[in-house]
Design a protein around this motif. Structure first.
Motif, short mmCIF file in Angstrom:
data_model
loop_
_atom_site.label_atom_id
_atom_site.label_comp_id
_atom_site.label_asym_id
_atom_site.label_seq_id
_atom_site.Cartn_x
_atom_site.Cartn_y
_atom_site.Cartn_z
N ILE A 46 3.35 -9.22 125.97
CA ILE A 46 2.19 -9.58 125.16
C ILE A 46 1.39 -8.33 124.79
CG2 ILE A 46 2.03 -11.88 126.15
CD1 ILE A 46 -0.32 -10.91 127.83
N ASN A 47 1.79 -7.17 125.34
CA ASN A 47 1.17 -5.89 125.00
C ASN A 47 2.27 -4.90 124.61
OD1 ASN A 47 -1.51 -6.75 125.82
ND2 ASN A 47 -0.80 -6.52 127.93
N ASP A 48 1.87 -3.84 123.93
CA ASP A 48 2.80 -2.78 123.55
C ASP A 48 2.28 -1.46 124.13
OD1 ASP A 48 4.84 -1.34 122.45
OD2 ASP A 48 4.06 -1.39 120.41
N ILE A 49 2.54 -1.27 125.42
CA ILE A 49 2.03 -0.12 126.15
C ILE A 49 3.20 0.76 126.58
CG2 ILE A 49 0.79 0.63 128.23
CD1 ILE A 49 -0.82 -1.98 128.03
N LYS A 50 3.08 2.03 126.31
CA LYS A 50 4.11 2.99 126.71
C LYS A 50 3.69 3.67 128.01
CE LYS A 50 5.41 3.88 121.90
NZ LYS A 50 4.53 2.83 121.36
N ILE A 51 4.68 4.20 128.70
CA ILE A 51 4.38 4.88 129.97
C ILE A 51 3.36 5.99 129.75
CG2 ILE A 51 5.38 6.31 131.79
CD1 ILE A 51 7.94 4.69 131.51
N THR A 52 3.46 6.66 128.63
CA THR A 52 2.53 7.76 128.35
C THR A 52 1.10 7.28 128.12
OG1 THR A 52 3.22 7.62 126.02
CG2 THR A 52 4.31 9.27 127.41
N ASP A 53 0.91 5.96 127.93
CA ASP A 53 -0.43 5.42 127.78
C ASP A 53 -1.14 5.21 129.11
OD1 ASP A 53 -0.20 5.23 124.96
OD2 ASP A 53 0.84 3.30 125.14
N ILE B 50 0.40 7.73 135.68
CA ILE B 50 1.83 7.48 135.94
C ILE B 50 2.63 8.37 135.00
CG2 ILE B 50 3.71 5.80 135.88
CD1 ILE B 50 1.81 5.23 138.10
N SER B 51 3.41 9.25 135.55
CA SER B 51 4.25 10.13 134.73
C SER B 51 5.56 9.43 134.39
CB SER B 51 4.54 11.44 135.46
OG SER B 51 5.25 11.20 136.66
N ALA B 52 6.17 9.85 133.30
CA ALA B 52 7.39 9.20 132.83
C ALA B 52 8.53 9.32 133.83
CB ALA B 52 7.81 9.78 131.48
N ASP B 53 8.54 10.38 134.64
CA ASP B 53 9.62 10.58 135.60
C ASP B 53 9.32 9.97 136.96
OD1 ASP B 53 7.63 12.29 136.30
OD2 ASP B 53 8.89 14.08 136.47
#
Length: 722
Positions: free
Chosen positions: A148-155, A159-162
């Motif tokens: 229901i949301n469009d959230i990327k890890i970078t948002d 929390i880092s992508a790795d």
């Protein structure tokens, strides 16, 4: 394939842990009263969450009077919760046996279900927020984490992508189960999780309507209708006719198959407004319907209860009856497997439905079936019936009709059931409301595993409690089947979308006299904002997708009448009489200020095998990709475009229309027709235009008086269809 093996019918009684454990038992039977904890006040932010998890007994208090909202969870307790959530979703039950130590059985399940890759060295150690999120995300099936949301890890700033927990945490953000602790979406990943926080997260896991939507990161739904590129006028010399060899035909049929697979395999769960209701064939109408763990069971419950919000039907479920499309409601699917099916037919598979008559091979149905029967579907579409009406000839194709298993002449006259002679012909006596069927191999219940009788009913209709116009409705990922009238029937609309739906065996009932009808998706009336996209129709007696109005139905004299903002695109129809229909007609004595098609577009559609199959029993051959009556006394065309569509094999025509008066506002171009050379290309008010070079050369200037539009024509030498 079912979503879960046994889906929470009325209640689930589950095994308790030892009394010392603060998470004792689960139950999906709701408590009649709120649970009272002295340390949980009604004005606490977590109050309702504690009530929700207590209702399901996901978390109990540390004692009878205290919940300890600021207490911490241990690894053992967190994995116990995760194991039970997983078992409930995947198996429909929680029947863990006692073990020593008490948490061993849950740890074993967690390893087997890939909730965690390794067990904690110290089970009584407190757990962090990121670890709890990781366990819970892994415990839930993917379908339950619908976006229901469009959230990327970078948002998520902390929390880092790795990070090994990043993907799991991000999936909870997108599902609205967590949304951070501040406006920047920080998760406080390394902090120890409090019992109050765990309760809030668990409540959103069980009750999707409590999930959180991000105003800054909403899902942007693709809307191709807003960005379509209508082809510019192309000189007439670009109009071509060429041999459609096997490679050409395969190229287009492969594209149609690819689009069909995309439509049928779509697994989206579309959430509209709140509240959210869940419906499963294994549910109970005594449930609250607010969770996938407590779904309703019937369409009757949906129709009588839902006034707004979102209704989700479980994939793999089948529901009998008729769905009311209530204004403002989104209808979609949840779970895994095939699209949920709404079947409008009567199940006549049991022997008690049939008795012999005095006529050899003719059987009478023992129940009354209403005004009309349009079709009988055998063994899920492997065969179908041929309706015989008094004095009526089924002209068919070359004099032959098909029941799905064989072809035979359809011109025999049947005035009563005593005249039935061909296999799977049927006669319906509307006065006695009795059905008679010719079944040569054996009694119907012995000859077929399933028999579905399609009575005079549409599978989905407007909710009449909300007036004539259907407004702000979306229908997504639902299969409508075995309807004797229409799949979806509307009588005027504003902002209605039908997408990723499937329609099978639609229509065939008598409308009046001997005239039969039935469209997959129909709006009969004024409309403003009608989108049908990425839908698949298989076997429709009449048309697949249509916007129309005729006569003075729902029209006030002197009132402006518009069919506008219609977009039919990326759909497939296979074995429908017509793929696309636009129809407007003014009856004598009806006058209006204005009758017009405005901003109507149809593109990217595939039209296969028009007029064959179930619809082959018609008395009038009118099959085509495009079918319409587009010229009333004062009808206007404003930005009406039919382009980039593909037709492969029609039993009659490519275009059929009563009064097709094209002007600069109507553009029919860049379409591909694969049709037998020598057949009729167009039937315009019963003037036939053959499918050959002469028609091609004269098409733009003489037939439709428009000098600059493009039609790409192909031909083939034969068409062999059942």
């Amino acid at each position: 394939m079912k979503t879960r093996k046994a889906l929470f019918a009325k209640s689930i009684i589950l095994v308790s842990l030892t009394a010392a454990l603060i998470f004792s038992i689960f139950s999906v039977t709701a408590s009649a009263q709120d649970t009272v904890f002295t340390d949980v006040k009604k004005d606490d932010w977590f109050y309702q969450s504690v009530q929700s998890v207590s209702t399901f007994r996901l978390m109990n208090g540390v004692n009878e009077s205290s919940f300890a909202p600021n207490g911490e969870l241990t690894y053992a307790q967190a994995l116990t919760i995760a194991a039970r959530v997983n078992s409930l979703y995947e198996n429909g039950k929680d029947d863990f046996a006692p073990s020593s130590p008490w948490y061993k059985v849950y740890f074993d399940h967690a390893i087997g279900a890939n909730i965690t890759k390794q067990l904690p060295e110290f089970p009584d150690k407190s757990i962090t927020r990121k670890e709890f999120a990781y366990f819970l995300a892994n415990a839930m099936p993917k379908w339950a984490l619908f976006k229901i949301n469009d959230i990327k890890i970078t948002d998520i700033p902390d929390i880092s992508a790795d990070n090994e927990y990043a993907e799991s945490i991000c999936s909870l953000y997108n599902a609205g189960i967590v949304l951070g602790v501040d406006e920047s979406l920080s998760f406080n990943a390394d902090q120890l999780i409090k019992r109050s926080e765990a309760a809030a997260i668990l409540a959103r896991t069980i009750y999707p309507e409590e999930r959180l939507r991000s105003q800054m990161h909403p899902i942007e739904r693709e809307n191709e209708a807003l960005s379509i590129k209508i082809p510019e006028n192309i000189p007439t010399e670009k109009i071509t006719m060429k041999q459609a060899d096997s490679k050409v035909i395969k190229n287009y049929t492969d594209k149609a198959s690819e689009l069909t697979n995309i439509i049928l395999s779509n697994s989206d769960t579309l959430i509209g407004k709140l509240p959210i209701y869940f419906v499963s064939e294994n549910g109970s109408d005594e449930n609250d319907g607010k969770s996938p763990l407590t779904p309703w069971k019937s369409l009757e419950k949906v129709n009588s209860t839902v006034q707004s919000g979102t209704v989700l039907f479980e994939r793999g479920s089948m529901f009998r009856g008729q769905l009311f499309l209530t204004n403002g409601v989104t209808f979609s699917a949840y779970g895994e497997g095939e699209k949920p099916e709404i079947r409008a037919s009567v199940d006549a598979s049991s022997p008690e439905f049939w008795k012999k008559t005095e006529i050899p091979n003719v059987y009478e149905c023992t129940v009354k079936l209403g005004e009309s029967v349009g079709n009988i579907v055998f063994d899920n579409g492997k065969a179908w019936g041929i309706l015989k009406q008094p004095g009526y000839k089924n002209v068919g194709i070359n004099g032959l009709v098909s029941n799905g298993r064989e072809k035979y002449p359809g011109t025999n006259i049947v005035n009563s059931y005593r005249d039935l002679k061909n296999d799977l012909e049927f006669f319906y006596d509307s006065f006695s409301q009795r059905l008679y069927l010719c079944s040569k191999s054996a009694s119907p219940s012995e000859a077929f595993d399933s028999i579905e009788i399609c009575t005079k009913k549409s599978a989905a209709v407007r909710n009449s409690d909300y007036g004539l116009i259907t407004r702000n409705v979306t229908v997504n990922n639902i299969h409508f089947s075995n309807a004797g009238v229409h799949g979806i029937a509307l009588n005027g609309l504003e902002n209605v979308t039908v997408e990723y739906c499937k329609f099978t065996f639609i229509g065939g009932c008598v409308q009046k006299d001997t005239l039969r009808y039935g469209n997959a998706v129909e709006n009969f009336g004024k409309c403003d904002g009608f989108t049908v996209r990425n839908c698949y129709t298989y076997q429709a007696y009449d048309c697949a997708y249509t916007a129309q109005w005729q006569g003075n139905a729902g029209h006030v004299e002197g009132e402006e009448f518009l069919i506008k903002n219609v977009n039919f695109y990326n759909n497939v129809s296979d074995y429908a009489n017509n793929c696309l229909e636009f129809w407007i007609k003014e009856n004598d004595g009806v006058s209006g200020k204005r009758f017009a098609f405005e901003n109507c577009n149809a593109w990217g559609n595939y039209s296969l095998n028009n007029g064959y199959g179930f619809g082959q029993q018609r008395d009038l051959l009118s099959s085509s990709m495009f079918y319409g009556n587009l010229c009333g006394k004062s009808t206007e065309f404003i930005n009406f475009n039919v382009f980039d569509n593909v037709m492969i094999n029609s039993s009659a025509y490519a275009v059929f229309a009563y009064k097709l008066d094209l002007n600069d506002g109507f553009r029919l171009r860049n379409n591909v027709y694969i049709h037998e050379y020598g057949k009729t290309f167009a039937n315009i008010y019963y003037t036939l235009f053959p499918y050959n070079e002469k028609t091609l050369n004269n098409m733009a200037k003489e037939i439709w008086r428009q000098a600059a539009y493009t039609i790409t024509l192909c031909r083939k030498t034969q068409a062999k269809k059942k």
